[in-house]
Design a protein around this motif. Sequence first.
Motif, PDB file in Angstrom:
ATOM      1  N   ASP A 157       0.832  -1.215   0.000  1.00 55.94           N
ATOM      2  CA  ASP A 157       0.000   0.000   0.000  1.00 55.94           C
ATOM      3  C   ASP A 157       0.861   1.257   0.000  1.00 55.94           C
ATOM      4  N   GLN A 158       2.030   1.180   0.661  1.00 55.54           N
ATOM      5  CA  GLN A 158       2.927   2.325   0.667  1.00 55.54           C
ATOM      6  C   GLN A 158       3.579   2.535  -0.696  1.00 55.54           C
ATOM      7  N   LEU A 159       3.794   1.456  -1.442  1.00 57.21           N
ATOM      8  CA  LEU A 159       4.454   1.554  -2.744  1.00 57.21           C
ATOM      9  C   LEU A 159       3.489   1.796  -3.884  1.00 57.21           C
ATOM     10  N   ARG A 160       2.212   1.531  -3.670  1.00 61.13           N
ATOM     11  CA  ARG A 160       1.246   1.629  -4.764  1.00 61.13           C
ATOM     12  C   ARG A 160       1.201   3.017  -5.408  1.00 61.13           C
ATOM     13  N   PRO A 161       1.293   4.145  -4.666  1.00 59.88           N
ATOM     14  CA  PRO A 161       1.262   5.457  -5.335  1.00 59.88           C
ATOM     15  C   PRO A 161       2.390   5.646  -6.347  1.00 59.88           C
ATOM     16  N   TRP A 162       3.511   4.942  -6.200  1.00 58.15           N
ATOM     17  CA  TRP A 162       4.637   5.082  -7.131  1.00 58.15           C
ATOM     18  C   TRP A 162       4.700   3.944  -8.154  1.00 58.15           C
ATOM     19  N   LEU A 163       4.335   2.738  -7.726  1.00 60.12           N
ATOM     20  CA  LEU A 163       4.472   1.583  -8.623  1.00 60.12           C
ATOM     21  C   LEU A 163       3.152   1.072  -9.180  1.00 60.12           C
ATOM     22  N   GLY A 164       2.048   1.603  -8.676  1.00 54.80           N
ATOM     23  CA  GLY A 164       0.751   1.145  -9.165  1.00 54.80           C
ATOM     24  C   GLY A 164       0.443  -0.268  -8.675  1.00 54.80           C
ATOM     25  N   ASP A 165      -0.343  -0.994  -9.444  1.00 50.28           N
ATOM     26  CA  ASP A 165      -0.726  -2.348  -9.050  1.00 50.28           C
ATOM     27  C   ASP A 165       0.442  -3.320  -9.082  1.00 50.28           C
ATOM     28  N   GLU A 166       1.540  -2.939  -9.727  1.00 50.43           N
ATOM     29  CA  GLU A 166       2.708  -3.811  -9.745  1.00 50.43           C
ATOM     30  C   GLU A 166       3.322  -3.958  -8.356  1.00 50.43           C
ATOM     31  N   ALA A 167       2.930  -3.064  -7.425  1.00 53.46           N
ATOM     32  CA  ALA A 167       3.492  -3.155  -6.078  1.00 53.46           C
ATOM     33  C   ALA A 167       3.064  -4.430  -5.370  1.00 53.46           C
ATOM     34  N   VAL A 168       1.930  -5.041  -5.772  1.00 58.45           N
ATOM     35  CA  VAL A 168       1.438  -6.257  -5.128  1.00 58.45           C
ATOM     36  C   VAL A 168       1.740  -7.490  -5.968  1.00 58.45           C
ATOM     37  N   SER A 169       2.452  -7.310  -7.020  1.00 58.66           N
ATOM     38  CA  SER A 169       2.782  -8.454  -7.875  1.00 58.66           C
ATOM     39  C   SER A 169       3.840  -9.327  -7.211  1.00 58.66           C
ATOM     40  N   ARG A 170       3.676 -10.648  -7.304  1.00 63.64           N
ATOM     41  CA  ARG A 170       4.636 -11.576  -6.724  1.00 63.64           C
ATOM     42  C   ARG A 170       5.942 -11.577  -7.509  1.00 63.64           C
ATOM     43  N   ASP A 171       5.894 -11.067  -8.749  1.00 70.99           N
ATOM     44  CA  ASP A 171       7.107 -11.035  -9.549  1.00 70.99           C
ATOM     45  C   ASP A 171       8.025  -9.874  -9.196  1.00 70.99           C
ATOM     46  N   LEU A 172       7.502  -8.912  -8.417  1.00 69.57           N
ATOM     47  CA  LEU A 172       8.315  -7.750  -8.044  1.00 69.57           C
ATOM     48  C   LEU A 172       9.094  -8.080  -6.770  1.00 69.57           C
ATOM     49  N   PRO A 173      10.406  -8.117  -6.833  1.00 66.92           N
ATOM     50  CA  PRO A 173      11.211  -8.496  -5.649  1.00 66.92           C
ATOM     51  C   PRO A 173      11.323  -7.364  -4.627  1.00 66.92           C
ATOM     52  N   VAL A 174      10.259  -7.140  -3.870  1.00 61.98           N
ATOM     53  CA  VAL A 174      10.276  -6.114  -2.834  1.00 61.98           C
ATOM     54  C   VAL A 174      10.963  -6.684  -1.591  1.00 61.98           C
ATOM     55  N   PRO A 175      11.962  -6.012  -1.033  1.00 53.11           N
ATOM     56  CA  PRO A 175      12.646  -6.546   0.154  1.00 53.11           C
ATOM     57  C   PRO A 175      11.696  -6.695   1.335  1.00 53.11           C
ATOM     58  N   ALA A 176      11.919  -7.713   2.136  1.00 56.61           N
ATOM     59  CA  ALA A 176      11.183  -7.869   3.382  1.00 56.61           C
ATOM     60  C   ALA A 176      11.787  -6.936   4.433  1.00 56.61           C
ATOM     61  N   LEU A 177      10.935  -6.319   5.209  1.00 54.50           N
ATOM     62  CA  LEU A 177      11.378  -5.338   6.203  1.00 54.50           C
ATOM     63  C   LEU A 177      11.009  -5.808   7.595  1.00 54.50           C
ATOM     64  N   ILE A 178      11.892  -5.521   8.546  1.00 55.50           N
ATOM     65  CA  ILE A 178      11.663  -5.846   9.954  1.00 55.50           C
ATOM     66  C   ILE A 178      11.940  -4.587  10.757  1.00 55.50           C
ATOM     67  N   ASP A 179      10.925  -4.095  11.465  1.00 54.89           N
ATOM     68  CA  ASP A 179      11.101  -2.936  12.342  1.00 54.89           C
ATOM     69  C   ASP A 179      11.739  -3.388  13.645  1.00 54.89           C
ATOM     70  N   VAL A 180      12.782  -2.684  14.057  1.00 58.43           N
ATOM     71  CA  VAL A 180      13.538  -3.058  15.252  1.00 58.43           C
ATOM     72  C   VAL A 180      13.556  -1.881  16.223  1.00 58.43           C
ATOM     73  N   ASP A 181      13.168  -2.121  17.468  1.00 61.32           N
ATOM     74  CA  ASP A 181      13.297  -1.151  18.552  1.00 61.32           C
ATOM     75  C   ASP A 181      14.420  -1.603  19.466  1.00 61.32           C
ATOM     76  N   LEU A 182      15.403  -0.729  19.648  1.00 61.52           N
ATOM     77  CA  LEU A 182      16.554  -1.060  20.478  1.00 61.52           C
ATOM     78  C   LEU A 182      16.324  -0.634  21.924  1.00 61.52           C
ATOM     79  N   THR A 183      17.038  -1.247  22.812  1.00 64.22           N
ATOM     80  CA  THR A 183      16.986  -0.852  24.212  1.00 64.22           C
ATOM     81  C   THR A 183      17.704   0.492  24.388  1.00 64.22           C
ATOM     82  N   PRO A 184      17.373   1.244  25.434  1.00 65.04           N
ATOM     83  CA  PRO A 184      18.018   2.546  25.633  1.00 65.04           C
ATOM     84  C   PRO A 184      19.525   2.400  25.789  1.00 65.04           C
ATOM     85  N   GLY A 185      20.227   3.386  25.270  1.00 66.82           N
ATOM     86  CA  GLY A 185      21.683   3.362  25.359  1.00 66.82           C
ATOM     87  C   GLY A 185      22.323   3.900  24.108  1.00 66.82           C
TER      88      GLY A 185
END
Length: 306
Positions: A110-138
Amino acid sequence: MAAPLPPVPVDNRSASAARNRLLPEGRVAGPMPWVIAIMMFLTVLAAAAGLGLGAGVRAMGADLAGRATVQIVEADQLARDRLAVSVAGALRGMPDVRRAMPVDQRALADQLRPWLGDEAVSRDLPVPALIDVDLTPGNADAKVAALRGVLGKISTKARIEPHAAFLQPLSALLASLGWLAVGLVLLMAVATAAVVVLAARAALDSHRGTIDVLHLMGATDVQIARLFQRRIALDALLGGVAGFCAAMLVILALGGRLEATGSDLLRVIGLPWAAWGLLLLLPVGGVLLAMLAARLTILRALSRAL
């Protein structure tokens, strides 16, 4: 030898009238209150901009310092998904990681659709997997470096990037604009003092005869300076309050505009309660500055005239 001159009789009513005529007695005496109102208007706006930008930089830094994103760069979707699960599990077991949450692919599409259109949900488009990480204070930089080394051992296709690195140029720009606003406030203070000095000198020159009469009546330089100081303080108070109120209306209107944008980035530029207190002190500081500038100017001019 000539006989001494008889003492000049002092009429208290004449002295009082002379003192009252020393400076104009209207509520708005000449252009100085209007000039001070304009100066205060610009000073409050510049101070609000500096305080708001400073608060925004601090809030942005605090929010982004302990956050990072891990990217799984793999063209094959099945291998990418397996690696993402493996990396997320490894991250959750690390002491420096408080939370590791994979980004939903549909949300990413959904974030990529404004730039890539419906191709953003295509399985053929190698979109990297993302992992959000929260670090401990320091020390976030040291922890990100340690995690980068651990991820490199798991897979060379896992990359970690701290969020602060992406917005570092913007944060530096906001900090520079904040210091520029501080410089403008100082320049406005100097300009206000210069206006008061010019007004005091003009009033002194235009009432030179009255001042001579007051000297003959026994008035001291400090008493005469106090008359100028009181009149100019009233003008500075009227102009400062008018400029402050006008600036507050503009600040509140701009704050509503920022809220209406719905941007989390722009919402961090706000005024904390302590900043509002500092803004309220500006008209008081303007009056004190005007009184001090007027007093020093008059006393110095009168000492030179003797």
